[in-house]
Write a protein that holds these residues in place. Structure first.
Motif, PDB file in Angstrom:
ATOM      1  N   THR A  76      -2.720   6.004  -0.609  1.00  0.00           N
ATOM      2  CA  THR A  76      -1.412   5.500  -1.038  1.00  0.00           C
ATOM      3  C   THR A  76      -0.535   6.663  -1.523  1.00  0.00           C
ATOM      4  O   THR A  76      -1.038   7.764  -1.787  1.00  0.00           O
ATOM      5  N   HIS A 108      -7.806   3.248  -1.414  1.00  0.00           N
ATOM      6  CA  HIS A 108      -8.519   1.983  -1.239  1.00  0.00           C
ATOM      7  C   HIS A 108      -9.508   2.117  -0.090  1.00  0.00           C
ATOM      8  O   HIS A 108      -9.232   2.796   0.901  1.00  0.00           O
ATOM      9  N   TYR A 116       0.824  -1.215   0.000  1.00  0.00           N
ATOM     10  CA  TYR A 116       0.000   0.000   0.000  1.00  0.00           C
ATOM     11  C   TYR A 116       0.858   1.264   0.000  1.00  0.00           C
ATOM     12  O   TYR A 116       0.574   2.217  -0.709  1.00  0.00           O
TER      13      TYR A 116
END
Length: 484
Positions: free
Chosen positions: A406, A395, A346
């Motif tokens: 991210t 996400h 991530y």
């Protein structure tokens, strides 16, 4: 009488001279300007953080030992359209699973200039794509007359999110559509997946399909700015795909799609061709744009960044070559993402660096708009009905009800938050290869310079405009936006 004529001529010449003088913009000046520096850096907490407010000083002749970024705001190039991402079925389905509070946080994060990164560009899929939970079309099988056309499928997830995003963006929004595949019965493999080609007897029906979809969206209050003809037309994928050779796309555009959109009163929609990787970009541009009957319908050429699948480097220079050959046509990055999702990565910084490097190079080669792929995916990198899981800038962990930002989100933000629609790219270059840079001047006269440090070293550099400069420090593997 002669005196009157002479007087009129003098007045006309004087008025023309004044008009000409007024239209010439004043040279950019650094006088009384403050440089605000925003930084995101690896192994720190800096994320679009203000790290400096600097003043210009005189620097007439930089030394070879001094690292410099040279900006000339008086030398302008292409006009900026926008930066954004795609609202796919996957993005919309994940969004629907978030709490109302997280939904609002997400919308602010992308579409607010003040509290987020100010996206203005949106793309969506016409019919299903890999980032859909299943394969679907808007008609019943075999309905070549499109009598059953209905976008009810999109009304559950996609349209509500698109409407919310468009409402936040407002008048600066540019929203476009892209098909991955026609309905199976229109193709020679009778399947929406695995490539195949559009059968000649369905060329007109497929052209009518775009009109139906655009009209249906606009009836829902979603203005459509443009469209691409076919997503990745040279890729036979395990998901929705359809092969168009350069000649196929050219002829479908000039004989069917272009005239059909014109006849339907949709001739103002921006048509983008290719919509695939940079490697074959010149071939596609040459084939379509050298045909005047096809070229007249083309607004721009779209491209992706996946040409590195072969193990080679990104072919940024191909974008510049197309820009040289066809300066009247626009260049738009239509899709890119980091593939092969892995939740352990991530926060992998190099994923963000991939965005920064691509965006700087693409803009410097004439690109006017830049579109990321999915704006939101879940904790598995989906949903995706063929398991082609990927990364997104944000996400949504639907198990924990959390949003995960991210590095890619912040790298994109160093451009999208500060460069306004209508800005002009200006001359910008670095004196060392460790630094990448691009610059734009907004309509309010403020210059935005993005600098990316590709090295593992902290670097001091001079931001130079004419005989003025200010010294800036950039951390290892960092990206900065300088506004002045």
């Amino acid at each position: 009488m002669k005196k009157i004529i002479l007087l009129v001529l003098l007045v006309s010449v004087s008025a023309f001279a004044q008009k000409k003088q007024k239209s010439k913009p004043l040279p950019f000046s650094t006088k009384n300007k403050t440089v605000t520096v925003y930084t995101s850096a690896d192994s720190t907490n800096l994320r679009l953080s203000i790290t400096d407010n600097l003043k210009f000083q005189e620097l007439k002749q930089p030394l070879e030992s001094q690292i410099c970024i040279f900006v000339n705001p008086d030398k302008t190039f292409q006009t900026f359209v926008g930066i954004g991402g795609a609202i796919t079925d996957a993005s919309a389905e994940v969004f629907a699973k978030l709490s109302p509070e997280k939904q609002q946080e997400f919308l602010n994060a992308y579409f607010s200039k003040e509290n987020g990164i100010g996206y203005t560009l949106l793309r969506t899929n016409m019919n299903s794509c890999d980032f859909s939970s299943d394969s679907y079309t808007y008609i019943q099988d075999g309905d070549k007359d499109l009598k059953t056309f209905d976008i009810q499928h999109d009304k559950q997830f996609k349209l509500p999110l698109i409407k919310k995003a468009m409402a936040m963006i407002g008048s600066k929004a540019s929203f476009y559509i892209s098909p991955w595949s026609p309905p199976a019965f229109m193709k020679d493999n009778n399947n929406m997946l695995f490539g195949g080609k559009l059968l000649p007897e369905y060329h007109q029906a497929w052209a009518n399909y775009y009109v139906k979809y655009i009209n249906a969206l606009q009836k829902e209050g979603i203005p459509v700015w443009g469209l691409t003809i076919q997503n990745e037309p040279m890729a036979k994928q395990i998901w929705e795909s359809c092969i168009f050779s350069a000649e196929d796309e050219r002829d479908f555009l000039k004989n069917y799609l272009g005239p059909t959109l014109q006849k339907a009163g949709l001739g103002d929609k921006k048509i983008t061709v290719w919509d695939h990787n940079r490697d074959l970009l010149l071939h596609r541009a040459n084939t379509i744009l050298e045909d005047s009957e096809a070229s007249k319908y083309v607004w721009g050429i779209g491209f992706h960044w996946y040409e590195s699948w072969s193990g080679g480097e990104q072919m940024y220079e191909n974008v510049g070559k197309v820009n040289e050959l066809y300066p009247s046509k626009k260049l738009m990055f239509t899709e890119g993402c980091v593939e092969k999702f892995d939740a352990n990565k991530y926060q992998l910084w190099k994923n963000g660096q991939r965005y920064g490097k691509s965006m700087i190079n693409d803009f410097n080669n004439g690109t006017v708009a830049w579109t990321d792929w999915n704006i939101l995916l879940d904790q598995n990198g989906g949903p995706n009905h063929v398991k082609n899981f990927c990364f997104a800038p944000i996400h949504g962990d639907t198990n924990r009800g959390e949003l995960i930002y991210t590095p890619s989100y912040f790298f994109i933000g160093h451009f999208s938050k500060f460069i306004d629609k209508g800005a002009k790219r200006v001359s910008s270059s670095a004196s060392r290869s460790q630094l990448l840079t691009t610059s734009f001047i907004n309509n309010d006269g403020k210059v935005v310079t993005v600098v990316m440090n590709q090295s593992n070293l902290k670097i001091k550099y001079n931001l130079c405009i004419g005989t003025s400069a200010t010294e800036v420090t950039i951390l290892p593997n960092a990206i900065q936006t300088l506004v002045y």
